[in-house]
Write a protein that holds these residues in place. Sequence first.
Motif, short mmCIF file in Angstrom:
data_model
loop_
_atom_site.label_atom_id
_atom_site.label_comp_id
_atom_site.label_asym_id
_atom_site.label_seq_id
_atom_site.Cartn_x
_atom_site.Cartn_y
_atom_site.Cartn_z
N LYS A 71 0.82 -1.21 0.00
CA LYS A 71 0.00 0.00 0.00
C LYS A 71 0.86 1.26 0.00
N HIS A 72 1.97 1.23 0.72
CA HIS A 72 2.78 2.44 0.89
C HIS A 72 4.04 2.46 0.01
N GLY A 73 4.14 1.51 -0.91
CA GLY A 73 5.24 1.52 -1.86
C GLY A 73 6.57 1.04 -1.31
N LEU A 74 6.53 0.27 -0.23
CA LEU A 74 7.75 -0.31 0.32
C LEU A 74 7.86 -1.77 -0.10
N LEU A 75 9.07 -2.32 -0.02
CA LEU A 75 9.27 -3.74 -0.21
C LEU A 75 9.69 -4.37 1.11
#
Length: 701
Positions: A71-75
Amino acid sequence: MSRPARPRFPYGSVYYRRSNPPEKDWERDYAQAASDGWTVFRHWTLWSAVNTAPGVWDWSLYDRQLDLAAKHGLLTVVQEKLTSAPIWAFEKYPEARLVHRGGRADEPQMSGSCSSGGFPGLSLNHEGARALAGEFLTRLAERYKDHPGLGWYDIVNEAKFPQNQWGKQGDYDFSEPTQAAFRVWLKAKYGSLDALAEAWCQFGYTDWDQVRAPMALAFYTQSLDWLRFRVDNIIEQMRWRAETLRAADPHTPITSHGQAQALQTLSIAGSHDWRSAETVDSYGFTYVQSRHGVEPWMHMHAVDLTRSASRGKPFWHAEHQGGPVWMRDFQMGRPRDDGRLRHPEDIRLSNLMSMAGGARGIMFPRMRPLLSGPLFGTLGPYGNDGRPTNRSAMASEMARWVKEVERTGLWDAMPVRGELGILVVEESQHQALAMHSSPDFYAKSARGAYRGFHEAGYQPDFIVPDQIDDHRTVYLPFPATLPVALRQRLADWVAEGGTLISEGFPGYFTEEGWVTPDETAAWLEALFGVRQTYEEFFADISDDVSFRWKDETIRGGLYTQAFEARGAELLAEYTAEAGPYAKGLAALASHAHGKGRTLLCGTHPGYGAYHKGGSPFFANAAALAGLSPRYDLPAPCFARLCESSAQRFVWLVNPSRGAVEVSLEIAGSGAVVRGDATVGGGLIQARLGGRDATIVRLHNV
């Protein structure tokens, strides 16, 4: 939802270690991390927290972590934690519990690093326990392999064995499954029970089941075999973890990280960074100043060791201290600023030092501190409540900067090969542990050699025997135990043009722990041009051993060896401080061998330099080898030259708290990537900010 591309330079932290942080804060924390420029979170995925009963699998809390990442663009770096086994598995296979040297089988216990139970796990030498653990790894990979929040798997946290145990690491594992695995290893080595009995000088075996690991270490073949087996066994288990994950998910890269502690804990905990790195796609290291102190050379030795062990694979600073550490045994009595507290500029400096050494990823051990257990309130750049601090503001500044400079090609350029290599010999460390009950003599000699060359302006690379050909100058610390094959390998390498700088008693013992006087004497005369005339093994009272070379006093320590010339040039004598019997005897000899040269020192200048620094021995030895530093900077500043196929960058690092003016010559011209500098006329003139770095892209490629 599609998976974002893996960042060229991942920046983030460990986040979830059940049961920290509180679930109510997860959404806010992810949003904060993304807003601050972070790109990755790593989670300890505890076997015990997922496989809560036989056949029962509850992934819900970890599902939410990966969903929030997407959702927040992290891996997400999914860290498998087989070292936290379910309580029911301890009861199902009690014979798989790790057994202490004293005979105690460990009960499941809490981990101070995540405030959860099930540690230190079960012996993977037990067939049933390994099957259960393998099912967890397979289910983990099958569940998350297509998730848009997944970036990497991480195996064997800190690449050591065991983890979070009650006793010392070297006191494990004497369980029956591990004893059986040791016997299999011995059968492969010796072939027959009679051959084993002869090698061990243990007579009267009538069955392989009578063969057991030594309960007390001593400098005998039996103990040395046990230490070698433990390393092999740990690496085999790392490889098994990686292969199990790859079988279920062949596309997601696998990483691991050690503690850059091969010089200290290879024999005790199997921390063989070179062999560990072979099992994975990328590697890394934990380095926190609270444990090691704040001296820059100590930090850089960890970076350079990991770079060498990674053999060209990407590597990352996997656990980088972001906050204070309160009360640990290894800190007692040390000042606040010796790694116990962390100021924003400390975070900036240690980020930049690791980057200069080639680390291409930074992660903190926590985003925010644990709220329970002995490590409460520590290591994270954010506050106990997850709110920003001045430390997290600095971490955010660095996270944004690594993205901004990506376009320059900075992260494609890696440090060039160092001017010399420090040779890491596993058998030498085994000797230190088996003979002296501690690896410290070996570790301090090797680290002190690094310190000496670093302070003299060089970039020493740590290497293992199969990397010798990468360097023309090699330093050999604490080398009393050398495999016979390595003796010949070194002699051949020198004959072809190499320069070998060795501390005292090289090859005095074989890898099986035997003294071979005639063979060693012949080797010393052929390679070093000397015959031994004197010896002392008074490691406990030899801290003041010294000799004079080029009108300067050189401190050594540990053992004392003296020689007479058999073709060598004798360069120095022991002083009175070496003791009345060694005074006036030859302490240093230089010898031409084939196309190369050797320098033999009869004591251990690395050990002397570790404790006091400032040793002139290393600059003198480097000069004898025909070396000169690439760049001459005032201490404690240092430089690193990094290059790719298209770019070259010079990093100028200032660990001091005040600004430093420097000027150095370069070939060609350049442009400033970071910092305050002018470049022109073949010069870099820079003002290096306190605890900061200046980076110049060179235009002469």
